[in-house]
Design an enzyme around this catalytic site. Sequence first.
Site, mmCIF file in Angstrom:
data_model
loop_
_atom_site.group_PDB
_atom_site.id
_atom_site.type_symbol
_atom_site.label_atom_id
_atom_site.label_comp_id
_atom_site.label_asym_id
_atom_site.label_seq_id
_atom_site.Cartn_x
_atom_site.Cartn_y
_atom_site.Cartn_z
ATOM 1 N N ASN A 7 0.981 -1.111 -0.064
ATOM 2 C CA ASN A 7 -0.023 0.103 0.062
ATOM 3 C C ASN A 7 0.916 1.112 -0.127
ATOM 4 O O ASN A 7 1.442 1.676 1.028
ATOM 5 C CB ASN A 7 -0.814 -0.028 1.079
ATOM 6 C CG ASN A 7 -1.894 1.156 1.375
ATOM 7 O OD1 ASN A 7 -1.627 2.109 0.443
ATOM 8 N ND2 ASN A 7 -2.557 1.291 2.619
ATOM 9 N N LYS A 9 0.050 4.010 -0.364
ATOM 10 C CA LYS A 9 -0.690 5.432 0.048
ATOM 11 C C LYS A 9 -0.205 6.577 -0.839
ATOM 12 O O LYS A 9 -0.089 6.543 -1.875
ATOM 13 C CB LYS A 9 -0.112 5.706 1.725
ATOM 14 C CG LYS A 9 -0.244 4.325 2.381
ATOM 15 C CD LYS A 9 -0.290 4.645 3.857
ATOM 16 C CE LYS A 9 -0.316 3.356 4.646
ATOM 17 N NZ LYS A 9 -0.219 3.346 6.120
ATOM 18 N N GLU A 157 -5.901 -4.690 10.787
ATOM 19 C CA GLU A 157 -4.880 -3.545 11.163
ATOM 20 C C GLU A 157 -5.208 -2.882 12.233
ATOM 21 O O GLU A 157 -6.074 -1.772 12.352
ATOM 22 C CB GLU A 157 -4.646 -2.545 9.943
ATOM 23 C CG GLU A 157 -4.422 -3.366 8.562
ATOM 24 C CD GLU A 157 -3.759 -2.334 7.769
ATOM 25 O OE1 GLU A 157 -2.679 -2.496 7.149
ATOM 26 O OE2 GLU A 157 -4.672 -1.065 7.263
ATOM 27 N N GLY A 163 2.036 2.427 10.975
ATOM 28 C CA GLY A 163 3.060 3.604 10.550
ATOM 29 C C GLY A 163 3.750 4.009 11.871
ATOM 30 O O GLY A 163 4.478 5.093 11.945
HETATM 31 P P1 PGA Z 1 2.618 0.451 7.636
HETATM 32 O O1 PGA Z 1 1.236 0.488 7.150
HETATM 33 O O2 PGA Z 1 2.867 -0.725 7.104
HETATM 34 O O3 PGA Z 1 3.208 1.668 7.282
HETATM 35 O O4 PGA Z 1 2.375 0.562 9.263
HETATM 36 C C1 PGA Z 1 0.184 -0.459 7.001
HETATM 37 C C2 PGA Z 1 -0.991 0.067 6.155
HETATM 38 O O5 PGA Z 1 -1.455 1.163 6.769
HETATM 39 O O6 PGA Z 1 -1.507 -0.712 5.442
#
Ligand code: PGA
Length: 232
Positions: A7, A9, A157, A163
């Site tokens: 992802n 983003k 999640e 994050g």
């Molecule tokens: P992250 O994000 O791996 O940066 O924690 C995961 C997500 O939001 O799908």
Amino acid sequence: MKLIVANWKLNTPNLVEWKSFSAPKNVEVVICPPFPYFAEVKKSIKAKLGAQDVFWEESGAFTGEVSPSILKEQGAEYVIIGHSERRHWLGETDEMINKKIIASVRDGLKVILCVGESKVIRKTGIEEAKKFIAEQLEKDLAGINKEDVKCVVVAYEPIWAIGTGIPDKPEDSAEMAQFIKMKTGARVIYGGSVNSKNAADFLSHAEIDGALVGGASLDAKEFEKIAEIAAN
Ligand code: PGA
């Protein structure tokens, strides 16, 4: 076969480096870039294509939105729906998420439905978290029958793990994955601070069918390592 989803983003990874990305044969790899990179990702990266969001109407006066059929036409196989960042920043409700899932399944997209509890809830214990997740699933998957659920993957999640560099305890997410499977019959992947150092701790649990990777998916080599771990 494990499912590993990138992802991106709202980020622009180095697409030249991604050209040499190669996914192991026995892992399903999906890349979810921002919409404008769809064509380039489709053309030059050896992985399946996914979207980060979708709208529930097919066409009409809905400025800025994209329909499931447009996504399919552009080569997407998967769509992420209900990510906690959209729930938080854009006020996406379970009702909206439910409409998006119904429209996507109807048009033949595979859905990655994100659910997860806040730190406040988790602090009260995993049983409370399960209650919260069960409610989210019930609302998000309302009207989705057993046949449709085959097109849905649930991404567990926990919001506080996204994050932050502080992932869930793998045993806890395995327990939650088992709970979600029992409730829905869907495949379940884990997301929240997954990287090449901790991926094996999650993926070694049979209940966890894969990972949704944010930050660590921006680097092609790091993401490739995670995909390789998923292959073993
Ligand atoms: P992250 O994000 O791996 O940066 O924690 C995961 C997500 O939001 O799908």
